[in-house]
Design a protein around this motif. Structure first.
Motif, PDB file in Angstrom:
ATOM      1  N   THR A 194       0.818  -1.212   0.000  1.00 10.09           N
ATOM      2  CA  THR A 194       0.000   0.000   0.000  1.00 10.09           C
ATOM      3  C   THR A 194       0.849   1.258   0.000  1.00 10.09           C
ATOM      4  OG1 THR A 194      -0.171  -0.138   2.405  1.00 10.09           O
ATOM      5  CG2 THR A 194      -1.970  -1.104   1.108  1.00 10.09           C
ATOM      6  N   HIS A 195       2.064   1.181   0.553  1.00 13.61           N
ATOM      7  CA  HIS A 195       2.988   2.316   0.485  1.00 13.61           C
ATOM      8  C   HIS A 195       4.410   1.771   0.340  1.00 13.61           C
ATOM      9  CE1 HIS A 195       3.644   1.398   4.746  1.00 13.61           C
ATOM     10  NE2 HIS A 195       4.719   2.147   4.684  1.00 13.61           N
ATOM     11  N   PRO A 196       5.217   2.474  -0.446  1.00 14.47           N
ATOM     12  CA  PRO A 196       6.587   1.982  -0.659  1.00 14.47           C
ATOM     13  C   PRO A 196       7.423   2.104   0.609  1.00 14.47           C
ATOM     14  CG  PRO A 196       6.262   4.106  -1.743  1.00 14.47           C
ATOM     15  CD  PRO A 196       4.940   3.695  -1.179  1.00 14.47           C
ATOM     16  N   LEU A 197       8.250   1.102   0.825  1.00 13.73           N
ATOM     17  CA  LEU A 197       9.168   1.115   1.960  1.00 13.73           C
ATOM     18  C   LEU A 197      10.505   1.707   1.536  1.00 13.73           C
ATOM     19  CD1 LEU A 197       8.621  -2.478   3.426  1.00 13.73           C
ATOM     20  CD2 LEU A 197       7.578  -0.338   4.208  1.00 13.73           C
ATOM     21  N   THR A 198      11.121   2.441   2.432  1.00 12.42           N
ATOM     22  CA  THR A 198      12.492   2.868   2.170  1.00 12.42           C
ATOM     23  C   THR A 198      13.353   1.611   2.160  1.00 12.42           C
ATOM     24  OG1 THR A 198      13.062   3.096   4.506  1.00 12.42           O
ATOM     25  CG2 THR A 198      12.094   5.044   3.404  1.00 12.42           C
ATOM     26  N   ALA A 199      14.573   1.738   1.692  1.00 14.90           N
ATOM     27  CA  ALA A 199      15.471   0.580   1.672  1.00 14.90           C
ATOM     28  C   ALA A 199      15.672   0.040   3.081  1.00 14.90           C
ATOM     29  CB  ALA A 199      16.804   0.958   1.043  1.00 14.90           C
ATOM     30  N   ARG A 200      15.819   0.919   4.031  1.00 17.19           N
ATOM     31  CA  ARG A 200      16.004   0.493   5.425  1.00 17.19           C
ATOM     32  C   ARG A 200      14.766  -0.249   5.937  1.00 17.19           C
ATOM     33  NH1 ARG A 200      17.810   4.247  10.529  1.00 17.19           N
ATOM     34  NH2 ARG A 200      17.627   2.600  12.075  1.00 17.19           N
ATOM     35  N   GLU A 201      13.586   0.288   5.671  1.00 15.06           N
ATOM     36  CA  GLU A 201      12.341  -0.373   6.097  1.00 15.06           C
ATOM     37  C   GLU A 201      12.180  -1.723   5.402  1.00 15.06           C
ATOM     38  OE1 GLU A 201       9.543   3.554   6.955  1.00 15.06           O
ATOM     39  OE2 GLU A 201       9.713   2.768   4.907  1.00 15.06           O
ATOM     40  N   PHE A 202      12.592  -1.779   4.140  1.00 15.24           N
ATOM     41  CA  PHE A 202      12.519  -3.036   3.392  1.00 15.24           C
ATOM     42  C   PHE A 202      13.376  -4.097   4.070  1.00 15.24           C
ATOM     43  CE2 PHE A 202      13.998  -5.947   0.070  1.00 15.24           C
ATOM     44  CZ  PHE A 202      12.790  -6.348  -0.480  1.00 15.24           C
ATOM     45  N   VAL A 203      14.609  -3.735   4.404  1.00 17.76           N
ATOM     46  CA  VAL A 203      15.516  -4.674   5.078  1.00 17.76           C
ATOM     47  C   VAL A 203      14.928  -5.093   6.429  1.00 17.76           C
ATOM     48  CG1 VAL A 203      17.788  -4.898   6.173  1.00 17.76           C
ATOM     49  CG2 VAL A 203      17.593  -3.933   3.876  1.00 17.76           C
ATOM     50  N   GLU A 204      14.386  -4.154   7.155  1.00 16.56           N
ATOM     51  CA  GLU A 204      13.782  -4.474   8.459  1.00 16.56           C
ATOM     52  C   GLU A 204      12.579  -5.401   8.297  1.00 16.56           C
ATOM     53  OE1 GLU A 204      13.118  -0.568  10.106  1.00 16.56           O
ATOM     54  OE2 GLU A 204      15.228  -0.363  10.715  1.00 16.56           O
ATOM     55  N   SER A 205      11.803  -5.209   7.224  1.00 21.16           N
ATOM     56  CA  SER A 205      10.655  -6.091   6.990  1.00 21.16           C
ATOM     57  C   SER A 205      11.120  -7.508   6.670  1.00 21.16           C
ATOM     58  CB  SER A 205       9.755  -5.551   5.877  1.00 21.16           C
ATOM     59  OG  SER A 205      10.304  -5.771   4.601  1.00 21.16           O
ATOM     60  N   VAL A 206      12.229  -7.624   5.949  1.00 24.49           N
ATOM     61  CA  VAL A 206      12.798  -8.951   5.668  1.00 24.49           C
ATOM     62  C   VAL A 206      13.306  -9.574   6.963  1.00 24.49           C
ATOM     63  CG1 VAL A 206      14.675 -10.178   4.484  1.00 24.49           C
ATOM     64  CG2 VAL A 206      13.306  -8.501   3.235  1.00 24.49           C
ATOM     65  N   ALA A 207      13.904  -8.772   7.827  1.00 25.41           N
ATOM     66  CA  ALA A 207      14.417  -9.289   9.107  1.00 25.41           C
ATOM     67  C   ALA A 207      13.308  -9.925   9.928  1.00 25.41           C
ATOM     68  CB  ALA A 207      15.099  -8.174   9.898  1.00 25.41           C
ATOM     69  N   THR A 208      12.097  -9.381   9.848  1.00 27.20           N
ATOM     70  CA  THR A 208      10.982  -9.956  10.618  1.00 27.20           C
ATOM     71  C   THR A 208      10.524 -11.290  10.039  1.00 27.20           C
ATOM     72  OG1 THR A 208       9.256  -8.809   9.349  1.00 27.20           O
ATOM     73  CG2 THR A 208      10.156  -7.660  11.285  1.00 27.20           C
ATOM     74  N   ARG A 209      10.864 -11.572   8.802  1.00 26.83           N
ATOM     75  CA  ARG A 209      10.442 -12.815   8.143  1.00 26.83           C
ATOM     76  C   ARG A 209      11.448 -13.950   8.313  1.00 26.83           C
ATOM     77  NH1 ARG A 209       7.852 -11.060   2.358  1.00 26.83           N
ATOM     78  NH2 ARG A 209       6.808  -9.182   3.061  1.00 26.83           N
ATOM     79  N   ILE A 210      12.659 -13.612   8.739  1.00 23.28           N
ATOM     80  CA  ILE A 210      13.713 -14.623   8.876  1.00 23.28           C
ATOM     81  C   ILE A 210      13.984 -14.834  10.363  1.00 23.28           C
ATOM     82  CG2 ILE A 210      16.102 -15.240   8.352  1.00 23.28           C
ATOM     83  CD1 ILE A 210      15.908 -13.432   5.876  1.00 23.28           C
ATOM     84  N   GLU A 211      13.735 -16.039  10.812  1.00 26.80           N
ATOM     85  CA  GLU A 211      13.919 -16.359  12.227  1.00 26.80           C
ATOM     86  C   GLU A 211      15.353 -16.093  12.671  1.00 26.80           C
ATOM     87  OE1 GLU A 211      13.690 -20.248  15.135  1.00 26.80           O
ATOM     88  OE2 GLU A 211      12.490 -20.240  13.304  1.00 26.80           O
ATOM     89  N   GLY A 212      15.484 -15.369  13.782  1.00 29.25           N
ATOM     90  CA  GLY A 212      16.801 -15.086  14.344  1.00 29.25           C
ATOM     91  C   GLY A 212      17.574 -14.007  13.611  1.00 29.25           C
ATOM     92  N   SER A 213      16.930 -13.333  12.670  1.00 32.82           N
ATOM     93  CA  SER A 213      17.616 -12.332  11.872  1.00 32.82           C
ATOM     94  C   SER A 213      17.690 -10.996  12.603  1.00 32.82           C
ATOM     95  CB  SER A 213      16.870 -12.154  10.549  1.00 32.82           C
ATOM     96  OG  SER A 213      17.543 -11.262   9.709  1.00 32.82           O
ATOM     97  N   THR A 214      18.728 -10.242  12.296  1.00 29.70           N
ATOM     98  CA  THR A 214      18.883  -8.866  12.763  1.00 29.70           C
ATOM     99  C   THR A 214      18.882  -7.979  11.518  1.00 29.70           C
ATOM    100  OG1 THR A 214      21.289  -8.855  12.564  1.00 29.70           O
ATOM    101  CG2 THR A 214      20.368  -9.663  14.671  1.00 29.70           C
TER     102      THR A 214
END
Length: 161
Positions: free
Chosen positions: A93-113
């Motif tokens: 619904t809204h574009p993520l900044t590159a930083r937000e994109f990386v953070e969203s991926v971190a929430t999808r990968i167990e144990g990720s930072t």
């Protein structure tokens, strides 16, 4: 006495049906394996399974942020399985900044930072950029917010005033 030898009837050989779908699927599987192997090498993952998991997660995240003709072109430029992952995502619904994109991926990968997720994202997207080529990568980057170029393995040069 005349002896006639019968001429042997020409044998008709009916070839077995070519398992086209199997060959095609095998080629598609090989393309997917080649992609995930490239990600495994780029990200220095211990196993292909780990590289495949990361690839799916990053591509699914990207699929929601690439739209229109670029999304279609990206899905077509990748192995069928990767294209399915991209195309099956609901547009964000809204574009993520590159930083937000990386953070969203971190929430999808167990144990990720955020640091390990950035590594994962960069590993996949740099391989993706190599596979799809500069013209399509440039089109993708113009559609995404600033900051994504580094994730694709490109310099992120800001235009001078």
């Amino acid at each position: 006495m005349t002896v006639t030898t019968p001429h042997p009837q020409p044998r008709t050989t009916i070839p077995a049906p070519t398992p086209r779908l199997q060959l095609k699927d095998g080629a598609e599987d090989a393309d997917w394996l080649e992609l995930t192997e490239a990600v495994r090498e780029a990200g220095q993952y211990a196993t292909r399974a780990e590289a495949e998991r990361v690839t799916r997660i990053v591509l699914s995240a990207l699929g929601g942020h690439v739209t229109g003709d670029e999304r279609v072109a990206l899905a077509q430029a990748l192995p069928r399985e990767a294209g399915r992952v991209i195309a099956s995502q609901i547009p964000a619904t809204h574009p993520l900044t590159a930083r937000e994109f990386v953070e969203s991926v971190a929430t999808r990968i167990e144990g990720s930072t955020p640091a390990t997720a950035r590594w994962d994202v960069s590993s996949v997207l740099s391989v993706l950029a190599d596979r799809v080529g500069d013209p399509l990568t440039t089109r993708l980057l113009t559609q995404l917010p600033p900051g994504y170029a580094l994730l694709f393995g490109r310099a992120d040069l800001a235009p001078t005033a």
